[in-house]
Design an enzyme around this catalytic site. Structure first.
Site, PDB file in Angstrom:
ATOM      1  N   GLU A   1       7.360  12.895  -0.598  1.00 47.98           N
ATOM      2  CA  GLU A   1       6.725  13.489  -1.780  1.00 47.98           C
ATOM      3  C   GLU A   1       5.278  13.876  -1.487  1.00 47.98           C
ATOM      4  OE1 GLU A   1       6.737  10.797  -5.112  1.00 47.98           O
ATOM      5  OE2 GLU A   1       8.755  10.151  -4.576  1.00 47.98           O
TER       6      GLU A   1
ATOM      7  N   CYS B   1      -2.143  15.363  -2.614  1.00 49.33           N
ATOM      8  CA  CYS B   1      -1.911  13.995  -2.163  1.00 49.33           C
ATOM      9  C   CYS B   1      -0.772  14.040  -1.135  1.00 49.33           C
ATOM     10  CB  CYS B   1      -1.554  13.155  -3.386  1.00 49.33           C
ATOM     11  SG  CYS B   1      -1.111  11.484  -2.987  1.00 49.33           S
TER      12      CYS B   1
ATOM     13  N   CYS C   1       3.615  -3.384  -0.784  1.00 48.28           N
ATOM     14  CA  CYS C   1       2.821  -3.734  -1.973  1.00 48.28           C
ATOM     15  C   CYS C   1       3.744  -3.829  -3.196  1.00 48.28           C
ATOM     16  CB  CYS C   1       1.739  -2.688  -2.221  1.00 48.28           C
ATOM     17  SG  CYS C   1       0.665  -2.430  -0.805  1.00 48.28           S
TER      18      CYS C   1
ATOM     19  N   CYS D   1       4.318  -0.790  -5.750  1.00 51.07           N
ATOM     20  CA  CYS D   1       4.517   0.545  -5.189  1.00 51.07           C
ATOM     21  C   CYS D   1       5.979   0.807  -4.866  1.00 51.07           C
ATOM     22  CB  CYS D   1       3.676   0.676  -3.926  1.00 51.07           C
ATOM     23  SG  CYS D   1       3.994   2.200  -3.041  1.00 51.07           S
TER      24      CYS D   1
ATOM     25  N   CYS E   1       3.385   7.279  -6.332  1.00 58.01           N
ATOM     26  CA  CYS E   1       4.110   7.765  -5.157  1.00 58.01           C
ATOM     27  C   CYS E   1       5.387   6.972  -4.937  1.00 58.01           C
ATOM     28  CB  CYS E   1       3.222   7.705  -3.920  1.00 58.01           C
ATOM     29  SG  CYS E   1       2.809   6.044  -3.383  1.00 58.01           S
TER      30      CYS E   1
HETATM   31  S1  SF4 Z   1       2.424   3.374   0.266  1.00 60.67           S
HETATM   32 FE1  SF4 Z   1       2.724   1.738  -1.216  1.00 60.67          FE
HETATM   33  S2  SF4 Z   1       3.429  -0.042  -0.009  1.00 60.67           S
HETATM   34 FE2  SF4 Z   1       2.449   1.418   1.401  1.00 60.67          FE
HETATM   35  S3  SF4 Z   1       0.319   0.785   1.548  1.00 60.67           S
HETATM   36 FE3  SF4 Z   1       0.424   2.387  -0.045  1.00 60.67          FE
HETATM   37  S4  SF4 Z   1       0.659   1.215  -1.942  1.00 60.67           S
HETATM   38 FE4  SF4 Z   1       1.182  -0.219  -0.261  1.00 60.67          FE
END
Ligand code: SF4
Length: 348
Positions: free
Chosen positions: A87, A100, A111, A114, A333
């Site tokens: 994306e 982005c 994380c 996410c 994202c």
């Molecule tokens: S893409 Fe998501 S899981 Fe990877 S570093 Fe960024 S926030 Fe953390």
């Protein structure tokens, strides 16, 4: 295996095209920066295009779907040559439009808030695959190389750019090339979850990009609950590497902080954060968490977020709320890709 022409910088192109004049290499660079496929590189001799097609993919990636938001932002779902999906997001702003960019297919940082990290890392993106996200979005909105529709780049899509360090740096070189999109490094922001070794390397690389660090917690205990990388680097180490980045580059570091209800949004957290960050030029971007289905984390209420910001301001920490765009088209994202994959798999 086929290769990607947009991965090549001017010297690599000169090596590849041995014997061809330099202007041909420059033409290829500028075609790639416009998102052209090999057949569309019409000013190159037909014989050369045919030879290139034997070795290279027609194009690094393809627009699979575009979702336009009412607020003017747009999400692009791109399909790569190996079938993977990534994306990118177009964000209009009064100071110029931002794209982005994704740096990896998935992410291994895991994380908790996410969607991109939920399935782990599939693979790194090449520099040309990153460049082509910007090139296709720029041309989609009517931009050319001279009059770009895109002025700023943030590496905040899926992936941890510093976990794909060499390709990220090459992307910065390609996108800032005067023969390509010529985006100033000052308008490029590399966003990291806090890989201290990578930050130090970037500080010493001689580049001058904006560094943006996803901190999201004022101490190790809270950070470990939401970011597995906190087990590798303490918040003190992360802030220490940010200071080093500032000392080396003179660039103010941006700290991202998503306010998560009941996790990191108390007044005590705000106090601890201002204590942690004092002493060097920086800015805190407070973000209202984009709730990710399946993750079970909720955004803070407006009142709590207001108190948090007021506390930082009281302690003279520069901070603002970042406006959240695209909430009607699957905000953060990774969400759009997950939704798309679910829909596609429901169809079959
Ligand atoms: S893409 Fe998501 S899981 Fe990877 S570093 Fe960024 S926030 Fe953390």
């Amino acid at each position: 295996m086929n290769k990607i022409l947009a991965d090549y910088d001017i010297n690599e192109l000169l090596g590849l095209l041995c014997g061809q004049p330099k202007y041909i290499a420059k033409q290829i660079l500028s075609f790639c920066a416009r998102g052209a496929d090999i057949d569309g590189m019409t000013s190159l001799p037909k014989k050369l295009r045919d030879e290139l097609k034997l070795e290279f993919f027609e194009k690094p990636l393809y627009k699979a779907e575009i979702f336009n938001s009412k607020d003017g932002s747009a999400k692009f779902l791109f399909k790569l040559n190996d079938g993977n999906l990534i994306e990118s997001v177009f964000l209009p702003n009064n100071y110029g439009n931002t794209v982005c960019v994704s740096s990896q297919v998935g992410c291994r940082m895991g994380c908790a808030f996410c969607a991109s990290g939920m399935d782990g890392l599939a693979r790194n993106l090449s520099a040309g695959e990153m460049l082509s996200q910007v090139a296709l979005i720029n041309s989609h909105f009517g931009g050319s190389l001279k009059e770009r529709a895109v002025s700023n780049i943030v590496m905040m899509g899926s992936g941890e750019p510093l976990d794909n360090y060499d390709n990220t740096l090459k992307f910065v070189n390609l996108i800032s090339s005067p023969d390509g999109l010529n985006v100033s490094e000052r308008n490029i922001s590399v966003s990291t979850s806090g890989l201290c070794d990578g930050i130090v390397k970037l500080a010493e690389s001689g580049h001058n990009v904006t560094l943006s660090i996803s901190l999201h917690a004022p101490n190790d205990d809270i950070r470990k609950q939401i970011m597995p990388i906190a087990k590798r680097y303490t918040v003190k180490e992360v802030v220490g590497s940010a200071k080093y980045y500032f000392e080396k580059t003179g660039r103010r570091v941006i700290f991202e902080y998503s306010l998560i209800k009941g996790v990191n949004d108390s007044l005590e957290c705000a106090k601890e954060l201002s204590e942690l960050l004092k002493g060097f030029p920086l800015h805190v971007n407070l973000i209202n968490l984009n709730p990710v289905k399946d993750a079970g984390l909720k955004p803070s209420g407006k009142d709590r977020a207001g108190l948090f910001l007021a506390e930082l301001e009281k302690k003279n920490v520069s901070a603002t709320f970042r406006r959240s765009l695209g909430s009607d088209i699957e905000g953060a994202c990774g969400q759009l890709k997950r939704k798309y994959l679910k829909e596609v798999s429901h169809d079959h």
